[in-house]
Design a protein around this motif. Structure first.
Motif, short mmCIF file in Angstrom:
data_model
loop_
_atom_site.label_atom_id
_atom_site.label_comp_id
_atom_site.label_asym_id
_atom_site.label_seq_id
_atom_site.Cartn_x
_atom_site.Cartn_y
_atom_site.Cartn_z
N ASN A 139 0.83 -1.20 0.00
CA ASN A 139 0.00 0.00 0.00
C ASN A 139 0.87 1.25 0.00
N VAL A 140 0.41 2.27 -0.74
CA VAL A 140 1.17 3.51 -0.88
C VAL A 140 0.27 4.71 -0.61
N SER A 141 0.73 5.61 0.25
CA SER A 141 0.03 6.86 0.53
C SER A 141 0.81 8.04 -0.01
N TYR A 142 0.12 8.90 -0.76
CA TYR A 142 0.66 10.20 -1.12
C TYR A 142 -0.04 11.25 -0.26
N TYR A 143 0.74 11.98 0.52
CA TYR A 143 0.26 13.07 1.38
C TYR A 143 -1.11 12.77 1.99
N HIS A 164 4.45 8.89 1.33
CA HIS A 164 5.07 10.11 0.82
C HIS A 164 4.48 11.30 1.58
N VAL A 165 5.30 12.07 2.26
CA VAL A 165 4.84 13.16 3.11
C VAL A 165 5.42 14.48 2.60
N ALA A 166 4.56 15.49 2.45
CA ALA A 166 5.00 16.83 2.05
C ALA A 166 5.37 17.62 3.30
N GLU A 167 6.61 18.08 3.37
CA GLU A 167 7.09 18.75 4.57
C GLU A 167 6.22 19.95 4.96
N ASN A 168 5.79 20.73 3.97
CA ASN A 168 5.02 21.94 4.24
C ASN A 168 3.55 21.77 3.85
N ASP A 169 3.01 20.59 4.12
CA ASP A 169 1.62 20.26 3.75
C ASP A 169 0.65 21.15 4.54
N GLY A 170 -0.12 21.95 3.80
CA GLY A 170 -1.08 22.84 4.44
C GLY A 170 -2.20 22.13 5.16
N PHE A 171 -2.43 20.87 4.81
CA PHE A 171 -3.48 20.08 5.45
C PHE A 171 -2.94 19.12 6.52
N VAL A 172 -1.62 19.00 6.57
CA VAL A 172 -0.98 18.12 7.56
C VAL A 172 0.16 18.91 8.20
N THR A 191 7.90 2.42 5.13
CA THR A 191 8.94 3.31 4.63
C THR A 191 8.33 4.70 4.46
N VAL A 192 9.00 5.72 4.98
CA VAL A 192 8.49 7.08 4.91
C VAL A 192 9.50 7.98 4.21
N HIS A 193 9.02 8.78 3.27
CA HIS A 193 9.85 9.79 2.63
C HIS A 193 9.19 11.15 2.84
N VAL A 194 9.94 12.10 3.38
CA VAL A 194 9.46 13.47 3.56
C VAL A 194 10.11 14.34 2.49
N TYR A 195 9.28 15.09 1.76
CA TYR A 195 9.75 15.89 0.63
C TYR A 195 9.90 17.34 1.07
N ALA A 196 11.15 17.74 1.21
CA ALA A 196 11.48 19.06 1.77
C ALA A 196 10.90 20.19 0.93
N HIS A 200 1.01 20.17 -0.04
CA HIS A 200 0.04 19.12 -0.35
C HIS A 200 -0.15 18.98 -1.86
N ALA A 201 -0.29 17.75 -2.31
CA ALA A 201 -0.57 17.44 -3.72
C ALA A 201 0.55 17.87 -4.66
N PHE A 202 1.78 17.76 -4.20
CA PHE A 202 2.91 18.13 -5.07
C PHE A 202 3.03 17.22 -6.28
N ALA A 203 2.35 16.07 -6.27
CA ALA A 203 2.43 15.15 -7.41
C ALA A 203 1.21 15.24 -8.33
N ARG A 204 0.26 16.15 -8.03
CA ARG A 204 -0.93 16.29 -8.88
C ARG A 204 -0.60 17.15 -10.09
N VAL A 205 -0.51 16.52 -11.24
CA VAL A 205 -0.18 17.25 -12.47
C VAL A 205 -1.23 18.33 -12.73
N GLY A 206 -0.77 19.55 -12.93
CA GLY A 206 -1.68 20.66 -13.17
C GLY A 206 -2.16 21.36 -11.93
N GLY A 207 -1.83 20.80 -10.75
CA GLY A 207 -2.26 21.40 -9.50
C GLY A 207 -1.39 22.59 -9.11
N LYS A 208 -1.89 23.38 -8.18
CA LYS A 208 -1.21 24.61 -7.75
C LYS A 208 0.17 24.32 -7.17
N HIS A 209 0.32 23.19 -6.49
CA HIS A 209 1.57 22.89 -5.81
C HIS A 209 2.40 21.82 -6.53
#
Length: 231
Positions: A139-143, A164-172, A191-196, A200-209
């Motif tokens: 199982n894989v979680s993105y933000y 996958h955790v966003a370091e500056n996640d506005g919702f977390v 396994t946890v990776h924090v993206y400096a 939030h949603a840094f992997a959503r193509v076309g998204g604000k972040h």
């Protein structure tokens, strides 16, 4: 086979978008939506996982509230609707619907019987709960949102889990991350990776972040993780 009908465990049925790999039989993968429904972003993700060699299935988890939600993150009205749906969503029923979807894809003749999940935002929370409450193989979680309130379930995780955790996640916020990241880092199956610097949603193509470098890194890690645990 763009859509299939899945039977819920407590009655009723719901729709799921399906994408097939070039070769079958193949492992299954439940792709869990964000708060915008099974929209183009989720269909494209499902297609991309099929291209990687999975029988990919993205269920409509809002069907109990409003079937067929398909909105974007581009307007304030759509955001308001998305948050309204999120507020009405029953997490426990949602997990049961995902388990029904997992069972469905495992039962498809094109599937090897191995199957996992990958989720984004709300789906990231649900992928964590799939790791804790189902027999999903990986199982894989993105933000994922709200993991801090459910970290006591981490002890039930027995199969590989990637977060996958966003370091500056506005919702977390940092105080929320401080409750679950250290626990998962110590978990033998997690396994946890924090993206400096990422939001939030840094992997959503076309998204604000959206951040291509971080998205490519996370997606590459997901690809390797799934190949190692579902292949």
């Amino acid at each position: 086979m763009p859509h299939v009908t899945v039977k819920a465990k407590d009655g009723g049925t719901f729709q799921a978008y399906v994408a097939m790999p070039a070769r079958t039989p193949a492992p299954g993968l439940v792709v869990i939506q964000e708060i915008f429904g099974v929209n183009k972003v989720m269909r494209d993700l499902t297609d991309s996982f099929a291209a990687q060699g999975y029988v990919a299935i993205c269920p409509d988890i809002f069907w109990r509230i409003e079937p067929g939600v398909d909105i974007t993150d581009q307007t304030e009205a759509e955001w308001q609707k998305a948050f309204d749906l999120f507020g009405k969503f029953d997490v426990d029923n949602g997990v049961q619907d995902l388990i029904a979807t997992l069972d469905h894809v495992r039962g498809m003749p094109e599937c090897t019987g191995k199957a996992g999940s990958v989720g984004y935002c709300l789906g990231g929370k649900l992928a964590y709960l799939m790791a804790a409450r189902s027999d999903s193989d990986a199982n894989v979680s993105y933000y994922g949102v709200g993991l801090d309130g459910m970290i006591d379930e981490a002890g039930a995780i027995t199969k590989p889990y990637l977060s996958h955790v966003a370091e500056n996640d506005g919702f977390v916020p940092p105080e929320a991350q401080a409750k679950f990241v250290p626990v998962l880092e110590q978990h033998p199956k997690a396994t946890v990776h924090v993206y400096a610097g990422q939001d939030h949603a840094f992997a959503r193509v076309g998204g604000k972040h959206y951040d291509k470098a971080s998205a490519d890194l996370a997606n590459g890690r997901t690809r390797d993780f799934l190949a190692a645990n579902l292949g």
